[in-house]
Scaffold this motif. Structure first.
Motif, PDB file in Angstrom:
ATOM      1  N   SER A  29       0.853  -1.190   0.000  1.00  0.00           N
ATOM      2  CA  SER A  29       0.000   0.000   0.000  1.00  0.00           C
ATOM      3  C   SER A  29       0.885   1.236   0.000  1.00  0.00           C
ATOM      4  N   ASN A  30       0.556   2.199  -0.854  1.00  0.00           N
ATOM      5  CA  ASN A  30       1.461   3.342  -1.027  1.00  0.00           C
ATOM      6  C   ASN A  30       0.665   4.634  -1.168  1.00  0.00           C
ATOM      7  N   PRO A  31       0.734   5.537  -0.197  1.00  0.00           N
ATOM      8  CA  PRO A  31       0.058   6.823  -0.343  1.00  0.00           C
ATOM      9  C   PRO A  31       0.926   7.791  -1.148  1.00  0.00           C
ATOM     10  N   ILE A  32       0.531   8.048  -2.370  1.00  0.00           N
ATOM     11  CA  ILE A  32       1.304   8.938  -3.238  1.00  0.00           C
ATOM     12  C   ILE A  32       0.936  10.386  -2.929  1.00  0.00           C
ATOM     13  N   LYS A  33       1.943  11.171  -2.604  1.00  0.00           N
ATOM     14  CA  LYS A  33       1.724  12.591  -2.319  1.00  0.00           C
ATOM     15  C   LYS A  33       1.605  13.338  -3.643  1.00  0.00           C
ATOM     16  N   LEU A  34       0.497  14.031  -3.821  1.00  0.00           N
ATOM     17  CA  LEU A  34       0.288  14.770  -5.066  1.00  0.00           C
ATOM     18  C   LEU A  34       1.019  16.115  -5.030  1.00  0.00           C
ATOM     19  N   LEU A  35       1.263  16.664  -6.215  1.00  0.00           N
ATOM     20  CA  LEU A  35       2.008  17.915  -6.321  1.00  0.00           C
ATOM     21  C   LEU A  35       1.190  19.090  -5.798  1.00  0.00           C
ATOM     22  N   THR A  36      -0.115  19.056  -6.064  1.00  0.00           N
ATOM     23  CA  THR A  36      -1.057  20.037  -5.516  1.00  0.00           C
ATOM     24  C   THR A  36      -2.364  19.300  -5.271  1.00  0.00           C
ATOM     25  N   PRO A  37      -3.237  19.832  -4.428  1.00  0.00           N
ATOM     26  CA  PRO A  37      -4.572  19.231  -4.331  1.00  0.00           C
ATOM     27  C   PRO A  37      -5.237  19.275  -5.704  1.00  0.00           C
ATOM     28  N   MET A  38      -6.009  18.237  -6.007  1.00  0.00           N
ATOM     29  CA  MET A  38      -6.633  18.184  -7.329  1.00  0.00           C
ATOM     30  C   MET A  38      -8.120  18.560  -7.252  1.00  0.00           C
ATOM     31  N   ARG A  39      -8.690  18.809  -8.391  1.00  0.00           N
ATOM     32  CA  ARG A  39     -10.093  19.252  -8.452  1.00  0.00           C
ATOM     33  C   ARG A  39     -11.032  18.241  -7.815  1.00  0.00           C
ATOM     34  N   ALA A  40     -10.765  16.970  -8.056  1.00  0.00           N
ATOM     35  CA  ALA A  40     -11.585  15.879  -7.533  1.00  0.00           C
ATOM     36  C   ALA A  40     -10.667  14.683  -7.375  1.00  0.00           C
ATOM     37  N   VAL A  41     -11.189  13.608  -6.823  1.00  0.00           N
ATOM     38  CA  VAL A  41     -10.365  12.396  -6.720  1.00  0.00           C
ATOM     39  C   VAL A  41     -10.009  11.949  -8.139  1.00  0.00           C
ATOM     40  N   PRO A  42      -8.730  11.763  -8.414  1.00  0.00           N
ATOM     41  CA  PRO A  42      -8.330  11.475  -9.798  1.00  0.00           C
ATOM     42  C   PRO A  42      -8.421   9.991 -10.144  1.00  0.00           C
ATOM     43  N   ALA A  43      -8.541   9.710 -11.431  1.00  0.00           N
ATOM     44  CA  ALA A  43      -8.320   8.356 -11.938  1.00  0.00           C
ATOM     45  C   ALA A  43      -6.809   8.161 -12.051  1.00  0.00           C
ATOM     46  N   VAL A  44      -6.352   6.963 -11.705  1.00  0.00           N
ATOM     47  CA  VAL A  44      -4.916   6.665 -11.749  1.00  0.00           C
ATOM     48  C   VAL A  44      -4.603   5.925 -13.046  1.00  0.00           C
ATOM     49  N   GLY A  45      -3.704   6.474 -13.824  1.00  0.00           N
ATOM     50  CA  GLY A  45      -3.331   5.855 -15.091  1.00  0.00           C
ATOM     51  C   GLY A  45      -2.015   5.115 -14.994  1.00  0.00           C
ATOM     52  N   THR A  46      -1.933   4.001 -15.707  1.00  0.00           N
ATOM     53  CA  THR A  46      -0.700   3.205 -15.747  1.00  0.00           C
ATOM     54  C   THR A  46      -0.431   2.787 -17.185  1.00  0.00           C
ATOM     55  N   THR A  47       0.696   2.100 -17.383  1.00  0.00           N
ATOM     56  CA  THR A  47       0.994   1.586 -18.719  1.00  0.00           C
ATOM     57  C   THR A  47       0.106   0.410 -19.092  1.00  0.00           C
ATOM     58  N   GLY A  48      -0.496  -0.225 -18.082  1.00  0.00           N
ATOM     59  CA  GLY A  48      -1.302  -1.422 -18.324  1.00  0.00           C
ATOM     60  C   GLY A  48      -0.493  -2.709 -18.262  1.00  0.00           C
ATOM     61  N   THR A  49       0.804  -2.575 -18.039  1.00  0.00           N
ATOM     62  CA  THR A  49       1.682  -3.754 -17.950  1.00  0.00           C
ATOM     63  C   THR A  49       2.219  -3.867 -16.527  1.00  0.00           C
ATOM     64  N   ALA A  50       1.811  -4.922 -15.826  1.00  0.00           N
ATOM     65  CA  ALA A  50       2.150  -5.060 -14.413  1.00  0.00           C
ATOM     66  C   ALA A  50       3.658  -5.026 -14.183  1.00  0.00           C
ATOM     67  N   ALA A  51       4.406  -5.698 -15.045  1.00  0.00           N
ATOM     68  CA  ALA A  51       5.853  -5.824 -14.838  1.00  0.00           C
ATOM     69  C   ALA A  51       6.605  -4.511 -15.037  1.00  0.00           C
ATOM     70  N   ASN A  52       5.898  -3.458 -15.476  1.00  0.00           N
ATOM     71  CA  ASN A  52       6.545  -2.139 -15.546  1.00  0.00           C
ATOM     72  C   ASN A  52       6.698  -1.519 -14.163  1.00  0.00           C
ATOM     73  N   TYR A  53       6.114  -2.162 -13.158  1.00  0.00           N
ATOM     74  CA  TYR A  53       6.125  -1.635 -11.791  1.00  0.00           C
ATOM     75  C   TYR A  53       6.708  -2.687 -10.856  1.00  0.00           C
ATOM     76  N   ALA A  54       7.326  -2.235  -9.782  1.00  0.00           N
ATOM     77  CA  ALA A  54       7.948  -3.177  -8.854  1.00  0.00           C
ATOM     78  C   ALA A  54       7.987  -2.584  -7.454  1.00  0.00           C
TER      79      ALA A  54
END
Lengths: 62, 384
Positions: B297-322
């Motif tokens: 579990s990882n709480p990512i600190k955003l650069l600024t507060p955002m307008r609303a809760v954002p959708a999180v985008g990824t490459t779609g390939t699990a092995a791109n992350y570790a």
């Protein structure tokens, strides 16, 4: 005005703390996104619209 | 009156005069309600080809909507070809596949959407409503007539003005009348989409079949929204360039308001943030903890507060992350990072959940990193 966001592979994710549905993973216009269950989010608003129209089904989390 | 007081009084008079001059010269800030009007911030990509559907592709805050499926395709890019002394950059649209048989429901809209809470200064739809002036620099591959529309998304009212292009940069200054309406249709004072500033670059009969509504605001009649415009999809030789877009209160177009890149970036971050690998492997996204031998579990600190809760985008390939853990072990994810928590995620920090097949020490700290991959990213999208 018509928006034509194409959404596929929609599936709920569960929160590890609460074990409740917390987001929806899907492919939206080719982008892999994890969408909050918040109507202020444009992806979720579009998901709700397509579910209501019967054109999208969200798979349960496993 | 003391000498000191006299000096203070003199200084005040002088400053007021200077303020007027400064305003005329565009030195005062926050006149421009458009974000990224100079086309300097493009977090998603500098160029995207074969655009055919609704979405945000390149320059932050600038949205393409294409309506009913068209055979036409375009490339949208940030291009270093802006007019001197205004911006080095512009937004370029390049028609790559023509469509000369425009279906009734087709259109191309290049838009920016505004939160109602940022537009209360206009007083739209209430007594005392003000005029709005939009100015922009535009050029194209040939002479075209396109439309500029203000669309009130809260009350379904609109007005459109036509403008022409040439092959040279031209600044257009277009003033829209105030919309008092019946005094009871204000823009909502919230974080939702209240107004769209949009350039009509193509439209089928559904939107062009009537008489252009151009003199005053009116309730939406589709056929009157874009009558008289040309089609950007008429030929693959067609290009459209725009920059220096400004929307301000009042009947006068002041000089384009320049701002530092950090200011523009921070405005854009309210709607979209992208943490990418900047071309290197094993970039660190954030510090979290392993809640099990397979979960992180990882709480990512955003650069600024955002307008609303954002959708999180990824490459779609699990092995791109570790997960980087336990004396510098690197364990690849077996699922792409997903958004954790409920809709009440705070707007300044987003919970991310990652899973691996095995090997984490439950309770230990770990880092979410890009794996042995240079194209990995996490994006956060709270656009309108």
């Amino acid at each position: 005005m018509i928006n034509n966001m194409t959404i596929t592979n929609a599936k709920y994710n569960k929160d590890n703390l609460t074990d409740a549905n917390c987001s929806i993973s899907c492919i939206a216009n080719g982008e892999h996104v994890s969408v909050p269950l918040d109507e202020a989010n444009r992806h979720y608003a579009e998901i709700l619209k397509q579910v209501a129209a019967g054109t999208l089904t969200i798979q349960e989390a496993v | 009156m003391s000498k000191q007081t006299e000096l203070v009084g003199l200084a005040r008079t002088t400053k007021l005069d200077e303020v007027n001059d400064a305003y005329d010269a565009g030195a005062l800030s926050n006149r421009n309600m458009v974000i990224n009007g100079a086309m300097n911030v493009a977090q998603r990509s500098a160029s995207v080809a074969a655009v055919a559907t609704d979405g945000y592709y390149t320059l932050d805050r600038w949205h393409i909507n294409m309506g009913t499926t068209s055979a036409g395709r375009l490339t949208m890019s940030q291009t270093a070809d802006g007019p001197n002394n205004i911006s080095a950059n512009c937004l370029k649209l390049d028609c790559t596949t023509a469509d000369t048989s425009i279906a009734a429901g087709e259109f191309i809209l290049l838009s920016q959407k505004f939160e109602g809470q940022n537009l209360q200064r206009i007083g739209k739809g209430v007594v005392g409503a003000k005029q709005v002036t939009v100015s922009f620099y535009v050029k194209a591959s040939a002479s075209f007539t396109f439309g500029l529309e203000l669309y009130d998304n809260d009350n379904s009212r609109q007005i459109t003005k036509l403008f022409d292009t040439t092959t040279d940069w031209v600044r257009h200054e277009i003033t829209f009348p105030a919309d008092v309406d019946d005094g009871s249709s204000p823009l909502d004072d919230d974080n939702a989409n209240s107004l769209q500033l949009q350039f009509w670059l193509n439209g089928g009969a559904t939107y062009t079949g009537g008489t252009l509504n151009t003199a005053s605001w009116a309730n939406d009649t589709s056929a009157n929204r874009a009558a008289g415009i040309d089609s950007f999809f008429s030929n693959t030789a067609n290009n459209f360039f725009i920059t220096g877009v400004q929307m301000e209160v009042g009947p006068v177009a002041t000089e384009f308001e320049q701002e530092e890149i950090s200011v523009t970036e921070n405005k854009c971050f309210r709607y979209f943030q992208k943490f990418d690998s900047v071309g290197a492997n094993y970039q660190r996204y954030g510090v979290g903890f392993n809640y099990s031998t397979t979960g992180h579990s990882n709480p990512i600190k955003l650069l600024t507060p955002m307008r609303a809760v954002p959708a999180v985008g990824t490459t779609g390939t699990a092995a791109n992350y570790a997960i980087n853990h336990n004396a510098d072990a690197v364990t690849a994810c077996n699922g792409v990072p997903t958004l954790a928590g409920a809709a009440d995620n705070p707007k300044h920090s987003i919970g991310i959940t990652c899973t691996v097949s095995s090997g984490l020490d439950a309770g230990d700290v770990g880092l979410l990193i890009s794996n042995n991959n240079v194209s990995s990213f996490l994006s956060f999208d709270a656009e309108l």
